[in-house]
Write an enzyme that holds these catalytic residues in place. Sequence first.
Site, PDB file in Angstrom:
ATOM      1  N   SER A 146      15.767  39.833  -0.948  1.00 24.54           N
ATOM      2  CA  SER A 146      14.362  39.897  -1.341  1.00 24.54           C
ATOM      3  C   SER A 146      14.179  39.384  -2.760  1.00 24.54           C
ATOM      4  CB  SER A 146      13.914  41.367  -1.277  1.00 24.54           C
ATOM      5  OG  SER A 146      12.726  41.591  -2.021  1.00 24.54           O
ATOM      6  N   TYR A 159      13.234  50.365  -2.744  1.00 24.38           N
ATOM      7  CA  TYR A 159      13.405  49.072  -2.057  1.00 24.38           C
ATOM      8  C   TYR A 159      14.175  48.105  -2.943  1.00 24.38           C
ATOM      9  CZ  TYR A 159      11.877  44.823   0.445  1.00 24.38           C
ATOM     10  OH  TYR A 159      11.820  43.627   1.153  1.00 24.38           O
TER      11      TYR A 159
HETATM   12  P1  NAP Z   1       8.548  44.162   9.358  1.00 28.42           P
HETATM   13  O1  NAP Z   1       7.453  43.263   9.766  1.00 28.42           O
HETATM   14  O2  NAP Z   1       8.233  45.523   8.796  1.00 28.42           O
HETATM   15  O3  NAP Z   1       9.611  44.319  10.578  1.00 28.42           O
HETATM   16  C1  NAP Z   1      10.685  45.173  10.396  1.00 28.42           C
HETATM   17  C2  NAP Z   1      11.536  45.122  11.659  1.00 28.42           C
HETATM   18  O4  NAP Z   1      12.683  45.941  11.462  1.00 28.42           O
HETATM   19  C3  NAP Z   1      10.844  45.656  12.895  1.00 28.42           C
HETATM   20  O5  NAP Z   1      11.346  44.970  14.026  1.00 28.42           O
HETATM   21  C4  NAP Z   1      11.300  47.117  12.936  1.00 28.42           C
HETATM   22  O6  NAP Z   1      11.189  47.620  14.255  1.00 28.42           O
HETATM   23  C5  NAP Z   1      12.748  46.946  12.486  1.00 28.42           C
HETATM   24  N1  NAP Z   1      13.354  48.158  11.904  1.00 28.42           N
HETATM   25  C6  NAP Z   1      12.891  48.913  10.882  1.00 28.42           C
HETATM   26  N2  NAP Z   1      13.733  49.938  10.640  1.00 28.42           N
HETATM   27  C7  NAP Z   1      14.757  49.821  11.534  1.00 28.42           C
HETATM   28  C8  NAP Z   1      15.935  50.575  11.790  1.00 28.42           C
HETATM   29  N3  NAP Z   1      16.211  51.686  11.079  1.00 28.42           N
HETATM   30  N4  NAP Z   1      16.764  50.172  12.782  1.00 28.42           N
HETATM   31  C9  NAP Z   1      16.479  49.070  13.499  1.00 28.42           C
HETATM   32  N5  NAP Z   1      15.374  48.294  13.307  1.00 28.42           N
HETATM   33  C10 NAP Z   1      14.528  48.687  12.330  1.00 28.42           C
HETATM   34  O7  NAP Z   1       9.430  43.445   8.235  1.00 28.42           O
HETATM   35  P2  NAP Z   1       9.470  41.899   7.810  1.00 28.42           P
HETATM   36  O8  NAP Z   1       8.386  41.623   6.822  1.00 28.42           O
HETATM   37  O9  NAP Z   1       9.603  41.050   9.033  1.00 28.42           O
HETATM   38  O10 NAP Z   1      10.832  41.884   6.986  1.00 28.42           O
HETATM   39  C11 NAP Z   1      12.075  41.748   7.635  1.00 28.42           C
HETATM   40  C12 NAP Z   1      13.145  41.847   6.568  1.00 28.42           C
HETATM   41  O11 NAP Z   1      12.857  40.910   5.528  1.00 28.42           O
HETATM   42  C13 NAP Z   1      13.214  43.217   5.893  1.00 28.42           C
HETATM   43  O12 NAP Z   1      14.549  43.501   5.546  1.00 28.42           O
HETATM   44  C14 NAP Z   1      12.395  42.998   4.616  1.00 28.42           C
HETATM   45  O13 NAP Z   1      12.797  43.897   3.592  1.00 28.42           O
HETATM   46  C15 NAP Z   1      12.774  41.597   4.282  1.00 28.42           C
HETATM   47  N6  NAP Z   1      11.834  40.866   3.437  1.00 28.42           N
HETATM   48  C16 NAP Z   1      10.515  40.794   3.790  1.00 28.42           C
HETATM   49  C17 NAP Z   1       9.658  40.021   2.980  1.00 28.42           C
HETATM   50  C18 NAP Z   1       8.197  39.888   3.272  1.00 28.42           C
HETATM   51  O14 NAP Z   1       7.446  39.425   2.365  1.00 28.42           O
HETATM   52  N7  NAP Z   1       7.710  40.236   4.464  1.00 28.42           N
HETATM   53  C19 NAP Z   1      10.153  39.351   1.871  1.00 28.42           C
HETATM   54  C20 NAP Z   1      11.505  39.499   1.544  1.00 28.42           C
HETATM   55  C21 NAP Z   1      12.337  40.254   2.349  1.00 28.42           C
HETATM   56  P3  NAP Z   1      11.159  49.231  14.546  1.00 28.42           P
HETATM   57  O15 NAP Z   1      10.176  49.832  13.572  1.00 28.42           O
HETATM   58  O16 NAP Z   1      10.737  49.343  15.970  1.00 28.42           O
HETATM   59  O17 NAP Z   1      12.552  49.720  14.316  1.00 28.42           O
HETATM   60  C1  GCO Z   2       6.211  44.262  -2.299  1.00 30.43           C
HETATM   61  C2  GCO Z   2       6.560  43.369  -1.141  1.00 30.43           C
HETATM   62  C3  GCO Z   2       7.863  42.662  -1.409  1.00 30.43           C
HETATM   63  C4  GCO Z   2       8.264  41.861  -0.212  1.00 30.43           C
HETATM   64  C5  GCO Z   2       9.536  41.123  -0.455  1.00 30.43           C
HETATM   65  C6  GCO Z   2       9.448  40.176  -1.605  1.00 30.43           C
HETATM   66  O1  GCO Z   2       5.625  45.334  -2.064  1.00 30.43           O
HETATM   67  O2  GCO Z   2       6.517  43.860  -3.434  1.00 30.43           O
HETATM   68  O3  GCO Z   2       6.615  44.100   0.053  1.00 30.43           O
HETATM   69  O4  GCO Z   2       8.844  43.589  -1.722  1.00 30.43           O
HETATM   70  O5  GCO Z   2       8.465  42.689   0.897  1.00 30.43           O
HETATM   71  O6  GCO Z   2      10.635  41.960  -0.556  1.00 30.43           O
HETATM   72  O7  GCO Z   2      10.617  39.367  -1.592  1.00 30.43           O
END
Ligand code: NAP
Ligand code: GCO
Length: 261
Positions: A146, A159
């Site tokens: 992230s 986080y």
């Molecule tokens: P999201 O939309 O909240 O989806 C999260 C997924 O993880 C869902 O499929 C959820 O399904 C599953 N999950 C959550 N807890 C779990 C557990 N304990 N065991 C198994 N599955 C679990 O998240 P996203 O935005 O796609 O992000 C995916 C990854 O990228 C995360 O690691 C997040 O921190 C990272 N990330 C996101 C962003 C962003 O801007 N969106 C940026 C940087 C990094 P269930 O709830 O059914 O388990």
């Molecule tokens: C926040 C956001 C970010 C993104 C991502 C950025 O609240 O700042 O959720 O943390 O999820 O991790 O890279």
Amino acid sequence: MSENQFSLKGKIALVTGATYGIGMAMAMALGKAGAIIRFNARSEEQIRTAIETYRSIGLDADGYRCDVTDETAVKTMIADIAQNVGEVDILVNNAGIIKRIPALEMSANEFREVVDIDLTGPFIMSKAVAPGMIRKGGGKIINICSMMSELGRETVSAYAAAKGGLKMLTKNLACEWAEYNIQVNGIGPGYIATPQTAPLRTEGHPFNNFILAKTPAARWGTPEDLEGPVVFLASAASNFINGHVLYVDGGILAYIGKQPK
Ligand code: NAP
Ligand code: GCO
């Protein structure tokens, strides 16, 4: 450059948390590059829906109801995949949650829950697939880090601690397992439009304008922006890349910020 280094034909890819969001986009990309897709999440209903979605575009996909923090369930899932399709070649540790709570108001249990899923979960998953990868002569592990692996901001202390730890877990496992031809790398998405960030993108939300100003590309990323990077790190094209976090952030980490007009 040898025959298509980016092909994943015949590889078995396991993507955690791939019922929607970034995880689904990456799993789709791995499948379109030839991989057999297996994924897990906690919601049975969303798993069933996701299986239909993957199969509707012709991918060999199946899903498991498995919480990445449950070591017994993870071992059972890995054994079932090995028995039914084969040992996992590619693991994408994508599953994650966030809690946006000021540190002074966050309970220790809330802190623990985030770290357990976002950091301990990838450790449990990686330890579960590594023996099979060693038996197969190698593998790929990709941890989804992230901006918070590098930067802090208010209300995301748990986080950021977890994602900072995940960056170092990536580097450490890369060092420990390189001798087995296992490459362990990370992808650090910027701000991506998924359900996780939906609360930050509501009309007029100050954070929305803030992020657009902090991103040289002047847009939110989309899950599709992660497709190329994950295929690259899952493929033979990255066999000499180890312990690296590839940031896919539209330039955020390169940017000091917009000059006031
Ligand atoms: P999201 O939309 O909240 O989806 C999260 C997924 O993880 C869902 O499929 C959820 O399904 C599953 N999950 C959550 N807890 C779990 C557990 N304990 N065991 C198994 N599955 C679990 O998240 P996203 O935005 O796609 O992000 C995916 C990854 O990228 C995360 O690691 C997040 O921190 C990272 N990330 C996101 C962003 C962003 O801007 N969106 C940026 C940087 C990094 P269930 O709830 O059914 O388990
Ligand atoms: C926040 C956001 C970010 C993104 C991502 C950025 O609240 O700042 O959720 O943390 O999820 O991790 O890279």
